[in-house]
Write an enzyme that holds these catalytic residues in place. Sequence first.
Site, PDB file in Angstrom:
ATOM      1  N   ALA A   1       0.757  -1.127  -0.057  1.00  0.00           N
ATOM      2  CA  ALA A   1       0.014  -0.153  -0.028  1.00  0.00           C
ATOM      3  C   ALA A   1       0.926   1.228   0.110  1.00  0.00           C
ATOM      4  CB  ALA A   1      -0.845   0.034   1.319  1.00  0.00           C
TER       5      ALA A   1
ATOM      6  N   ASN B   1       3.466  -8.469  -2.485  1.00  0.00           N
ATOM      7  CA  ASN B   1       2.184  -8.215  -2.204  1.00  0.00           C
ATOM      8  C   ASN B   1       1.145  -9.370  -2.732  1.00  0.00           C
ATOM      9  OD1 ASN B   1       0.961  -5.657  -0.901  1.00  0.00           O
ATOM     10  ND2 ASN B   1      -0.637  -6.575  -2.564  1.00  0.00           N
TER      11      ASN B   1
ATOM     12  N   ASN C   1       0.511  -0.954  12.633  1.00  0.00           N
ATOM     13  CA  ASN C   1       0.165  -0.460  14.033  1.00  0.00           C
ATOM     14  C   ASN C   1      -0.586  -1.364  14.829  1.00  0.00           C
ATOM     15  OD1 ASN C   1       0.718   2.333  14.131  1.00  0.00           O
ATOM     16  ND2 ASN C   1      -0.852   2.923  12.953  1.00  0.00           N
TER      17      ASN C   1
ATOM     18  N   SER D   1       6.104   6.278  12.144  1.00  0.00           N
ATOM     19  CA  SER D   1       5.205   7.486  11.902  1.00  0.00           C
ATOM     20  C   SER D   1       5.698   8.345  11.194  1.00  0.00           C
ATOM     21  CB  SER D   1       5.249   8.009  13.218  1.00  0.00           C
ATOM     22  OG  SER D   1       4.258   9.098  13.544  1.00  0.00           O
ATOM     23  N   GLY D   2       4.815   9.005  10.445  1.00  0.00           N
ATOM     24  CA  GLY D   2       5.267  10.213   9.635  1.00  0.00           C
ATOM     25  C   GLY D   2       4.110  10.324   8.016  1.00  0.00           C
TER      26      GLY D   2
ATOM     27  N   LYS E   1       4.895   3.488  20.114  1.00  0.00           N
ATOM     28  CA  LYS E   1       4.362   4.140  19.091  1.00  0.00           C
ATOM     29  C   LYS E   1       2.815   4.259  19.549  1.00  0.00           C
ATOM     30  CE  LYS E   1       3.359   5.118  14.609  1.00  0.00           C
ATOM     31  NZ  LYS E   1       1.965   4.712  14.193  1.00  0.00           N
TER      32      LYS E   1
ATOM     33  N   HIS F   1       2.425   7.360  21.146  1.00  0.00           N
ATOM     34  CA  HIS F   1       2.694   8.772  20.318  1.00  0.00           C
ATOM     35  C   HIS F   1       1.355   8.835  19.575  1.00  0.00           C
ATOM     36  CE1 HIS F   1       2.802   9.257  16.039  1.00  0.00           C
ATOM     37  NE2 HIS F   1       4.097  10.228  16.302  1.00  0.00           N
ATOM     38  N   ASN F   2       0.590   7.921  19.352  1.00  0.00           N
ATOM     39  CA  ASN F   2      -0.765   7.872  18.612  1.00  0.00           C
ATOM     40  C   ASN F   2      -1.759   8.453  19.511  1.00  0.00           C
ATOM     41  OD1 ASN F   2       0.761   6.694  16.469  1.00  0.00           O
ATOM     42  ND2 ASN F   2      -1.090   5.380  16.002  1.00  0.00           N
TER      43      ASN F   2
ATOM     44  N   GLU G   1      -1.078  12.268  19.675  1.00  0.00           N
ATOM     45  CA  GLU G   1      -1.488  12.627  18.227  1.00  0.00           C
ATOM     46  C   GLU G   1      -2.881  12.906  18.401  1.00  0.00           C
ATOM     47  OE1 GLU G   1      -2.455  10.597  14.138  1.00  0.00           O
ATOM     48  OE2 GLU G   1      -0.238  10.396  14.818  1.00  0.00           O
ATOM     49  N   TYR G   2      -3.723  11.975  19.202  1.00  0.00           N
ATOM     50  CA  TYR G   2      -5.231  12.398  19.276  1.00  0.00           C
ATOM     51  C   TYR G   2      -5.250  13.528  20.195  1.00  0.00           C
ATOM     52  CZ  TYR G   2      -7.295   7.769  17.584  1.00  0.00           C
ATOM     53  OH  TYR G   2      -7.634   6.796  16.864  1.00  0.00           O
TER      54      TYR G   2
ATOM     55  N   LYS H   1      -8.822   4.635  13.919  1.00  0.00           N
ATOM     56  CA  LYS H   1      -8.122   3.487  13.501  1.00  0.00           C
ATOM     57  C   LYS H   1      -8.076   2.601  14.911  1.00  0.00           C
ATOM     58  CE  LYS H   1      -5.925   4.158   9.079  1.00  0.00           C
ATOM     59  NZ  LYS H   1      -4.559   4.065   8.341  1.00  0.00           N
TER      60      LYS H   1
ATOM     61  N   ARG I   1     -14.313  12.147  19.532  1.00  0.00           N
ATOM     62  CA  ARG I   1     -14.364  11.422  18.476  1.00  0.00           C
ATOM     63  C   ARG I   1     -15.616  10.472  18.435  1.00  0.00           C
ATOM     64  NH1 ARG I   1      -8.602  10.071  15.269  1.00  0.00           N
ATOM     65  NH2 ARG I   1      -7.602  11.794  15.911  1.00  0.00           N
TER      66      ARG I   1
END
Length: 479
Positions: free
Chosen positions: A12, A33, A105, A131-132, A185, A188-189, A192-193, A261, A288
Amino acid sequence: MQKADIGLIGLAVMGQNLVLNMLDHNIRVSVYNRSSQKVDDLLERSTTQQQLLLTPNYDIASFCASLSSPKKIMLMVKAGEVVDDLIQQLLPFLEAGDVIIDGGNSLYSDTQRRADVLAAQHILFLGLGVSGGEEGARFGPSLMPGGHAQAWALVKDIYQVIAAKVDGQICCQWVGEGGAGHYVKMVHNGIEYGDMQLICEAYQLMRDGLGLSVDQIAEIFQQWNQGLLDSYLIEITHDVLCVKENSAPLVDKILDSAGQKGTGKWTAIDALEQGIPLTLIGEAVFARFLSSLKGERLHASQHLCGPEKPLVENTQAWIGVIHDALYAAKIISYAQGFMLMRQAAKTYAWKLAYGDIALMWRGGCIIRSRFLSDIKQAFEDNPQLNNLLLDDFFKQAIKQAQTGWRKAIVLGVEQGIPLPAMSSALAFYDGYRSENLPANLLQAQRDYFGAHTYERVDQPRGQFFHTDWIIQKNKVKQG
């Protein structure tokens, strides 16, 4: 034909961009893939020079055979059963000492389980937080590796060369054993939220509270991005607000129902399990959820009243107030995130280097910001720092910003604007700085109805007492 240095499964956009990043750095990459079209798409995106280093495959057997030993295979697929199924497909082609790297993730506990199961089969496993977004994957992501240390030694040079760099420092450092990389991670997410929710609350305060236009707010975010709030999320917020469709802001045409997610939810759930008051991130997740109730909110808006909104004057001063509220609440978000990681390190016996984690987040990732340099410095000054709020820099920052923080929340209350993240952050701050909280009354209530016992301020910690509250109440009545 020379064999590839590393293989990647899952083409992807993120997977393709990571491959192109590796090829840019003269790393030989083999790819596979499930859908062969994705392989062909990558070939079309690759330059002639890149194709010299790229080995396309259309089945797992040839993919594995194309890799140098020990084989190093990175998975960029959907978290969950897909990862487990793919591992089972790979195992017949692997030998002792080969490495599997999960760059998706994945939930950290799944990573821990996979590492343990594969270790029994002498296969090395890494959980690599990436991340990024698409741009970061293509030109330099933030990478958070954890798992078998022996595996990290085999892939370190590959990942550190493709990772983001800030002031010559690499945003990819070893995190720790087992699921530590994916745990970091996950946090981190979660942050981010929180950051995104805080920015949205600042936006709504300016839009609905101050009556500013989208163009005016875009300009304010651009100004903020030159100072203390300099960050990727502030930068893209300005960009988003500048986009128009038929001369009208596109943002006004987007349905106000947020998706997710699940990684922010994982962070909040883990905080409950660890017993850490991750209030801001929890409220960001709930915000959310609330946004998704669009039909109910539309109905409620026609039946439930709000306050009579007072006139807001001196708009420029209020913009400064909202800036300070955003900055102070952002500090709380990170403070809570690092509190959670510190507790997890105790729970799982990880040796997390918090300054290195802040460094990894300085570039390449979604929450990258100038602010993280101050966090790194705080942990360099005191590696045993229990809470960012106790660092001299952050104590002073909160002291200077808290007046505006409190005023912004009052503005939200008076205008009927929900500020779940900003206000929960302030409640946490006031609770954390309080020598005494009303939990003594709560303990008395618990002992009254459930004989749960309590400790006393006039006795050593660890001694527990019980009162027969009914008898004592009757004694009071009798006199």
